[in-house]
Structures are given as structure tokens and as C-alpha cells.
Design a protein around this motif. Structure first.
Motif, PDB file in Angstrom:
ATOM      1  N   PRO A   1       0.805  -1.233   0.000  1.00 35.79           N
ATOM      2  CA  PRO A   1       0.000   0.000   0.000  1.00 35.79           C
ATOM      3  C   PRO A   1       0.834   1.279   0.000  1.00 35.79           C
ATOM      4  CG  PRO A   1      -0.861  -1.585   1.584  1.00 35.79           C
ATOM      5  CD  PRO A   1       0.416  -2.163   1.058  1.00 35.79           C
ATOM      6  N   ALA A   2       1.916   1.309   0.756  1.00 32.42           N
ATOM      7  CA  ALA A   2       2.712   2.546   0.830  1.00 32.42           C
ATOM      8  C   ALA A   2       3.340   2.864  -0.529  1.00 32.42           C
ATOM      9  CB  ALA A   2       3.803   2.414   1.896  1.00 32.42           C
ATOM     10  N   ILE A   3       3.845   1.832  -1.195  1.00 39.18           N
ATOM     11  CA  ILE A   3       4.427   2.045  -2.527  1.00 39.18           C
ATOM     12  C   ILE A   3       3.334   2.478  -3.501  1.00 39.18           C
ATOM     13  CG2 ILE A   3       5.459   0.827  -4.518  1.00 39.18           C
ATOM     14  CD1 ILE A   3       7.535   1.475  -2.409  1.00 39.18           C
ATOM     15  N   ARG A   4       2.183   1.821  -3.454  1.00 34.77           N
ATOM     16  CA  ARG A   4       1.115   2.159  -4.425  1.00 34.77           C
ATOM     17  C   ARG A   4       0.610   3.589  -4.257  1.00 34.77           C
ATOM     18  NH1 ARG A   4      -0.251  -3.265  -3.526  1.00 34.77           N
ATOM     19  NH2 ARG A   4      -1.969  -2.856  -2.079  1.00 34.77           N
ATOM     20  N   ASN A   5       0.719   4.128  -3.038  1.00 38.83           N
ATOM     21  CA  ASN A   5       0.303   5.513  -2.822  1.00 38.83           C
ATOM     22  C   ASN A   5       1.249   6.505  -3.460  1.00 38.83           C
ATOM     23  OD1 ASN A   5      -2.133   5.523  -1.489  1.00 38.83           O
ATOM     24  ND2 ASN A   5      -1.178   5.075   0.492  1.00 38.83           N
ATOM     25  N   MET A   6       2.453   6.062  -3.779  1.00 39.20           N
ATOM     26  CA  MET A   6       3.464   6.952  -4.364  1.00 39.20           C
ATOM     27  C   MET A   6       3.729   6.616  -5.839  1.00 39.20           C
ATOM     28  SD  MET A   6       4.645   8.715  -1.702  1.00 39.20           S
ATOM     29  CE  MET A   6       6.263   9.296  -2.185  1.00 39.20           C
ATOM     30  N   ALA A   7       3.759   5.336  -6.140  1.00 38.41           N
ATOM     31  CA  ALA A   7       4.209   4.860  -7.465  1.00 38.41           C
ATOM     32  C   ALA A   7       3.291   5.363  -8.569  1.00 38.41           C
ATOM     33  CB  ALA A   7       4.240   3.329  -7.469  1.00 38.41           C
ATOM     34  N   THR A   8       3.870   6.007  -9.579  1.00 46.61           N
ATOM     35  CA  THR A   8       3.058   6.564 -10.662  1.00 46.61           C
ATOM     36  C   THR A   8       3.114   5.683 -11.914  1.00 46.61           C
ATOM     37  OG1 THR A   8       4.870   7.866 -11.604  1.00 46.61           O
ATOM     38  CG2 THR A   8       3.548   8.920  -9.853  1.00 46.61           C
ATOM     39  N   VAL A   9       2.145   5.953 -12.783  1.00 46.16           N
ATOM     40  CA  VAL A   9       2.108   5.275 -14.088  1.00 46.16           C
ATOM     41  C   VAL A   9       3.361   5.635 -14.881  1.00 46.16           C
ATOM     42  CG1 VAL A   9       0.887   5.174 -16.279  1.00 46.16           C
ATOM     43  CG2 VAL A   9      -0.393   5.257 -14.154  1.00 46.16           C
ATOM     44  N   GLY A  10       3.712   6.921 -14.892  1.00 45.62           N
ATOM     45  CA  GLY A  10       4.892   7.362 -15.657  1.00 45.62           C
ATOM     46  C   GLY A  10       6.142   6.648 -15.185  1.00 45.62           C
ATOM     47  N   GLY A  11       6.337   6.578 -13.866  1.00 44.17           N
ATOM     48  CA  GLY A  11       7.523   5.925 -13.320  1.00 44.17           C
ATOM     49  C   GLY A  11       7.554   4.439 -13.640  1.00 44.17           C
ATOM     50  N   ASN A  12       6.384   3.810 -13.648  1.00 44.08           N
ATOM     51  CA  ASN A  12       6.337   2.369 -13.931  1.00 44.08           C
ATOM     52  C   ASN A  12       6.810   2.053 -15.342  1.00 44.08           C
ATOM     53  OD1 ASN A  12       4.732  -0.499 -14.167  1.00 44.08           O
ATOM     54  ND2 ASN A  12       5.219   0.053 -12.059  1.00 44.08           N
ATOM     55  N   LEU A  13       6.597   2.983 -16.266  1.00 45.37           N
ATOM     56  CA  LEU A  13       7.044   2.767 -17.654  1.00 45.37           C
ATOM     57  C   LEU A  13       8.570   2.715 -17.753  1.00 45.37           C
ATOM     58  CD1 LEU A  13       4.682   5.213 -19.573  1.00 45.37           C
ATOM     59  CD2 LEU A  13       4.673   2.717 -19.739  1.00 45.37           C
ATOM     60  N   PHE A  14       9.241   3.340 -16.782  1.00 48.80           N
ATOM     61  CA  PHE A  14      10.708   3.379 -16.808  1.00 48.80           C
ATOM     62  C   PHE A  14      11.332   2.350 -15.866  1.00 48.80           C
ATOM     63  CE2 PHE A  14       9.525   7.502 -18.433  1.00 48.80           C
ATOM     64  CZ  PHE A  14      10.458   7.735 -19.425  1.00 48.80           C
ATOM     65  N   ALA A  15      10.504   1.672 -15.093  1.00 48.85           N
ATOM     66  CA  ALA A  15      11.038   0.779 -14.058  1.00 48.85           C
ATOM     67  C   ALA A  15      11.663  -0.467 -14.695  1.00 48.85           C
ATOM     68  CB  ALA A  15       9.922   0.378 -13.101  1.00 48.85           C
ATOM     69  N   PRO A  16      12.919  -0.761 -14.370  1.00 56.53           N
ATOM     70  CA  PRO A  16      13.543  -1.961 -14.942  1.00 56.53           C
ATOM     71  C   PRO A  16      12.998  -3.223 -14.279  1.00 56.53           C
ATOM     72  CG  PRO A  16      15.052  -0.878 -13.409  1.00 56.53           C
ATOM     73  CD  PRO A  16      13.821  -0.020 -13.467  1.00 56.53           C
ATOM     74  N   ALA A  17      13.023  -4.352 -15.001  1.00 53.45           N
ATOM     75  CA  ALA A  17      12.612  -5.635 -14.428  1.00 53.45           C
ATOM     76  C   ALA A  17      13.485  -5.922 -13.202  1.00 53.45           C
ATOM     77  CB  ALA A  17      12.769  -6.736 -15.459  1.00 53.45           C
ATOM     78  N   PRO A  18      12.934  -6.463 -12.103  1.00 52.89           N
ATOM     79  CA  PRO A  18      11.637  -7.143 -12.001  1.00 52.89           C
ATOM     80  C   PRO A  18      10.457  -6.210 -11.804  1.00 52.89           C
ATOM     81  CG  PRO A  18      12.711  -7.200  -9.866  1.00 52.89           C
ATOM     82  CD  PRO A  18      13.666  -6.505 -10.805  1.00 52.89           C
ATOM     83  N   TYR A  19      10.680  -4.888 -11.875  1.00 48.43           N
ATOM     84  CA  TYR A  19       9.568  -3.947 -11.726  1.00 48.43           C
ATOM     85  C   TYR A  19       8.907  -3.722 -13.091  1.00 48.43           C
ATOM     86  CZ  TYR A  19      11.880  -3.035  -7.260  1.00 48.43           C
ATOM     87  OH  TYR A  19      12.459  -3.150  -6.029  1.00 48.43           O
ATOM     88  N   GLY A  20       7.883  -2.883 -13.092  1.00 50.21           N
ATOM     89  CA  GLY A  20       7.198  -2.580 -14.351  1.00 50.21           C
ATOM     90  C   GLY A  20       5.964  -3.436 -14.580  1.00 50.21           C
TER      91      GLY A  20
END
Ligand SMILES: Cc1cc2nc3c(=O)[nH]c(=O)nc-3n(C[C@H](O)[C@H](O)[C@H](O)COP(=O)(O)OP(=O)(O)OC[C@H]3O[C@@H](n4cnc5c(N)ncnc54)[C@H](O)[C@@H]3O)c2cc1C
Length: 264
Positions: A94-113
């Protein structure tokens, strides 16, 4: 090291400020601030824009536009984005989801994204000040990108036409062993008329399972019908190795989880 943060009301001014060496755009900061805190000296300044369009969600007539600063938590609770809630909830706790944006997720390297995997299956268009790019093109070019992503747009799938699965070893908020998203359309006789399948952790960024997509066309979503797609699922993959899983393991379990997703 002190980090300078510059805030601009317009994307245009923020884009101009991003031209300075060492500057990075600040989304929710879950990755870029952590990197700076951990001593990444390539980040010397952060830039952000408070343009309200970046935080807006518009859903009408089956079309969706999500501003790049919209968080995973906002997507997960939005009444018109039900089909995407599972993918948004797959990102961290929950804490990450409150901060994590769509824009940032597009740049997140695996295993993220994980959310970008969903957007790739949805064939989203990624918006910048210069216009829109198909997400597949955007992902291929993202390392050289210096423009602020302003939005993602896509056609909202029917609830039963969109499938998403994330496999992790630490429940409920571990990072991905792999993630899979699929947009499937079926003809009246149940055969697959179109399939778009995206994979996470099978490369350094989300990728399509094009051979599996092709093998599914005209087939029923039963054990026999999906067999060729599962056999083709590992074509072209180059899974990551990290402390969660080796590339070998990820490749071994991909067909199993793709099978579960397709038969669900
Ligand atoms: C404990 C933890 C758990 C996590 N779990 C997951 C997970 O399960 N799944 C997952 O997918 N991710 C996970 N993440 C990674 C991360 O939180 C998400 O990927 C998140 O969506 C990144 O978005 P952000 O806004 O925080 O990015 P930021 O950290 O703000 O930015 C990341 C990069 O993207 C660039 N950027 C951000 N927004 C824009 C924009 N609009 N235009 C241009 N460039 C931009 C930044 O400059 C930076 O280079 C986790 C992170 C942590 C710390």
C-alpha cells in the motif's frame, strides 16, 4: 548529497529544466529518490510539474486517458478502471502504491514494471509534449528518452477480455518472478480471434509474446487449443536473473503460468 528539486506549473517548463545534466523527472520517487539515497551520483537534481492534467483520469466511451502522475492506488480504486485494478494492486504494498506513478512504472527496470506489462498488452499510447507513441516503440527507446511522459491512453478492455497475473515468492507484496497480461478476443464459437500477450521479467523491460499470440489465433482456450502457444511462449525471451529467481527458472515456469492464465 543534497538533491535540488525544481517544480514547474507547466510540462513545457519542466521539460526545459530537464535538459540540464544530472536532472531526472520526479514521479512518485520510489525508485529515483531511493537511487539517489543509495549514492547514485548520476542524479543531482529532480524536476517535476504540477500540471493538473498529469494527475487526471478520463474514462468515457470505452477510451481511457491516465495522466502520468496518477498513482497505482488511484487506479486501483477508480470505479471505471475495474479491469486494471488487479494490475495496479500488483505493484508493491500500500505505501508504494500511494506513491508509485504510471509514468515511473514505464521506466522501471525488471523485475519492476508490472503495470507497464498490462499497458503493453493493452497497446497503450504513451503521450509526451511531442505527441503519442505506441508503447512498444516507447519501451524500445526509453533509455534515450529525456521527455516527460504526460499520459497513457488505451481502449478499456471488457472485464472478461483482459487477464493479468503476477507470480511472486513473497506474498502479498513481493517483486515479480514474472508477470503476464493478455487481451483476448474470442469469436462466437469460442476460438481466439485476436490475442495480445505481454510478459514481465522475460527481458529487462516488458515484451510481447508474439509467437504465442500467433499460435493462439483460431484456437479454443482449452488444454489442446493452447498447447502450441505454450510451446512457443519462450521464443525470444531473455529473462533476468536476480535474487528472486534465475533466468533458467523464470523460463521454466513461464509456460505453466501462461497456461493458467489462458485457462482461467
Ligand atoms: C519496496 C518497493 C517495492 C516495489 N514493488 C514493485 C512491484 O511490485 N511492481 C512494480 O512494478 N514496481 C515496484 N516497485 C518499483 C516502483 O515503485 C514502481 O515501478 C513505480 O511505478 C515507479 O514509479 P515512481 O513514480 O515512483 O517512479 P520514480 O522513482 O519517480 O521514477 C522512476 C524513473 O522514471 C522516471 N520518470 C518518472 N515519471 C516520469 C515521467 N512522467 N516522465 C518521464 N520520466 C519519468 C524518473 O525520472 C526515474 O528515472 C517497487 C519499489 C519499491 C521501493
Amino acid at each position: 548529497m543534497a538533491l535540488a528539486l525544481q517544480t514547474f506549473p507547466t510540462v513545457k517548463d519542466a521539460n526545459a529544466a530537464l535538459k540540464a545534466a544530472g536532472t531526472r523527472y520526479l514521479g512518485g520517487g520510489t525508485l529515483v529518490v531511493r537511487a539517489a539515497n543509495e549514492g547514485d551520483v548520476s542524479v543531482s537534481g529532480l524536476v517535476m510539474s504540477t500540471d493538473p492534467a498529469l494527475s487526471a483520469i478520463a474514462a468515457a466511451g470505452g477510451k481511457v486517458r491516465i495522466g502520468a502522475s496518477v498513482t497505482m492506488a488511484a487506479i486501483a480504486r477508480h470505479p471505471d478502471l475495474g479491469p486494471l485494478a488487479k494490475a495496479a494492486r500488483a505493484v508493491g504494498g500500500p505505501a508504494i502504491r500511494n506513491m508509485a506513478t504510471v509514468g515511473g512504472n514505464l521506466f522501471a527496470p525488471a523485475p519492476y514494471g508490472d503495470f507497464a506489462v498490462a499497458l503493453l498488452a493493452l497497446d497503450a499510447a504513451v503521450g509526451t509534449e511531442d505527441g503519442e507513441l505506441p508503447i512498444e516503440t516507447f519501451l524500445a527507446r526509453r533509455d534515450g528518452s529525456r521527455s516527460i511522459v504526460t499520459s497513457v491512453s488505451f481502449t478499456l478492455p471488457k472485464a472478461d477480455g483482459f487477464r493479468f497475473l503476477k507470480v511472486s515468492r513473497v506474498k502479498p507484496k513481493g517483486v515479480s518472478v514474472l508477470s503476464i497480461a493478455a487481451v483476448l478476443e474470442q469469436a462466437a464459437d469460442g476460438t481466439v480471434s485476436s490475442a495480445r500477450i505481454a510478459l514481465g521479467c522475460m527481458a529487462d523491460r516488458p515484451m510481447r509474446a508474439k509467437a504465442a499470440e500467433k499460435a493462439l489465433k483460431g484456437k479454443k482456450l482449452d488444454q489442446n487449443g493452447i498447447a502450441a502457444a505454450l510451446a512457443a511462449a519462450t521464443e525470444g525471451i531473455a529473462p533476468i536473473t536476480d535474487p528472486i529467481a534465475s533466468a533458467w527458472y523464470r523460463a521454466e515456469v513461464l509456460p505453466i503460468h501462461l497456461g493458467r492464465l489462458l485457462l482461467a
